[in-house]
Scaffold this motif. Structure first.
Motif: not given
Length: 419
Positions: A344-352
């Motif tokens: 519903i709300k995009d969530r942003y994560y650190i992948g590298r």
């Protein structure tokens, strides 16, 4: 060394200059050149809008009358590729064949289902039986990487059916029937089609080698400006200044190498200077898999400065500058990569996080959730905007609000131009 989030964005089509590098060197069923997309009736052309994310073109495609589904439009692939594994249950695959696909990377072979029992429709144009590879595992995870649901990749069979004009400035795709009477404008550059992919010969300049002639794959499905891999069947000589980098992912896994710059590349009457360039670790088997030798690849971070027209059947690429700006090619200045979990709300994560990068020095870690930058919630940004923020200006300071194990942290990230 580069840290990466297991089986998430690190195993998608990974980074180069904040974009995506696709190396799909498929050894699949032979191309059937008689199969083409066709308009019905007397229609000779059509224009449709596309979505541009990280220099990549996303278009709506109908599969077997259903859709539309978001597909990448990519000159770097031959057979159509479906990355969404739900199609394995939804399509009639009784006559399909399962194979192990060998690619350009490091890791185990990937299983794919090959079928011709698929029709595809773009705008008013349809192809009734298109050779298709459906992967049994979504190794690219493009949806999380681009922040928009991606179902697959369309390449050769579309480009070989039309004269295809891409306007990166207006986000408009126009395709013309082969017998349409049109005047193709711009610098006309000869191309060769091998294995369903376009190649050109041009000149580059390096500090050590001077002006040299090179053969390049034209890969608009890669958001890098330029990749140089080999010269005279040996690794391409590195410039004096490089940084170690994760350059992308192939069918089999991660592609490592270095990032640097070349002095110039010439395309027709245009010259681009100080071009950011990736130098993958040399893979002696790549030319065998592709069916021809080449020195590297030309990506969409250069193509986006033009109105680009592909004429596969005529054997030409047309480039017309879309503005008078002097292009600047900047690498990510943070050393981190962001992926998206959609909801519903995009969530942003650190992948590298790259070792020795500003992100590592700031104390950021893989799997941290980014919730705000300079006290502005990330919900107010698109993924493209966040990518641009992270390569904005040498020395710029960003206050990163992150959640780690349900604890809130605010960390100072100072951007640094590393190449």
């Amino acid at each position: 060394m580069i840290q990466r989030r297991s089986r998430k964005i690190s195993c998608a089509k990974l980074l180069l200059t904040g974009g995506v590098l696709l190396y799909l060197l498929l050894v699949l069923a032979p191309l059937v050149h008689a199969q083409r997309f066709e308009f019905s009736g007397n229609r000779k052309k059509q224009s449709i809008p596309f979505i541009l994310v990280k220099n990549l073109i996303i278009i709506p495609v109908y599969i077997n009358g259903k859709g539309p589904y978001n597909f990448l439009l990519d000159t770097g692939v031959a057979q159509m590729i479906i990355t969404d594994t739900t199609f394995l249950d939804n399509l009639d695959l009784k006559s399909a064949k399962t194979v192990k696909v060998q690619g350009y990377g490091f890791g185990d072979n990937i299983e794919a289902v090959l079928t011709r029992n698929v029709s595809a429709k773009v705008g008013k144009a349809i192809i009734k039986s298109i050779p298709t590879a459906i992967f049994k595992k979504d190794i690219f995870d493009l949806s999380n990487y681009l922040g928009i649901k991606i179902y697959g990749i369309l390449g050769y069979y579309f480009f070989n059916s039309f004269k295809v004009k891409i306007n990166y400035y207006t986000n408009k795709l126009t395709f013309y029937a082969p017998d349409a009477k049109i005047e193709l404008k711009g610098n006309r550059i000869p191309i060769q089609i091998t294995g369903g992919k376009p190649y050109l010969t041009t000149q580059i300049k390096t500090d050590d080698l001077g002006d040299i002639e090179v053969d390049l794959l034209i890969d608009n499905g890669s958001s890098h400006p330029l990749m140089m891999e080999s010269l005279h069947d040996k690794p391409f000589p590195l410039p004096a200044k490089t940084i170690y980098a994760n350059l992308g992912v192939g069918i089999n896994g991660i592609i490592n190498g270095s990032m640097g710059r070349i002095s110039a590349i010439k395309l027709g009457t245009y010259t681009f200077n100080e071009v950011l360039t990736g130098f993958p670790e040399y893979n002696i088997g790549r030319s065998t898999m592709e069916g021809r030798t080449r020195n590297g690849s030309l990506g969409s971070d250069i193509l986006r400065h033009f109105i680009v027209t592909f004429d596969y059947t005529g054997g030409f690429l047309y480039l017309k500058k879309n503005n008078n700006d002097v292009p600047k090619f900047e690498h990510d200045m943070s050393g981190l990569e962001i992926y998206v979990i959609q909801g519903i709300k995009d969530r942003y994560y650190i992948g590298r996080i790259e070792v020795g990068s500003p992100a590592e020095e700031a104390g950021l870690q893989v799997n941290d959730e980014i919730t705000a930058i300079n006290f502005v919630g990330v919900v107010h940004y698109k993924l493209n905007e966040l990518t641009e923020i992270l390569k904005d200006r040498n020395g710029k300071q960003l206050l990163m609000e992150i959640y780690r194990a349900d604890d809130k942290h605010v960390m100072l990230l100072r951007l640094k131009k590393r190449i």
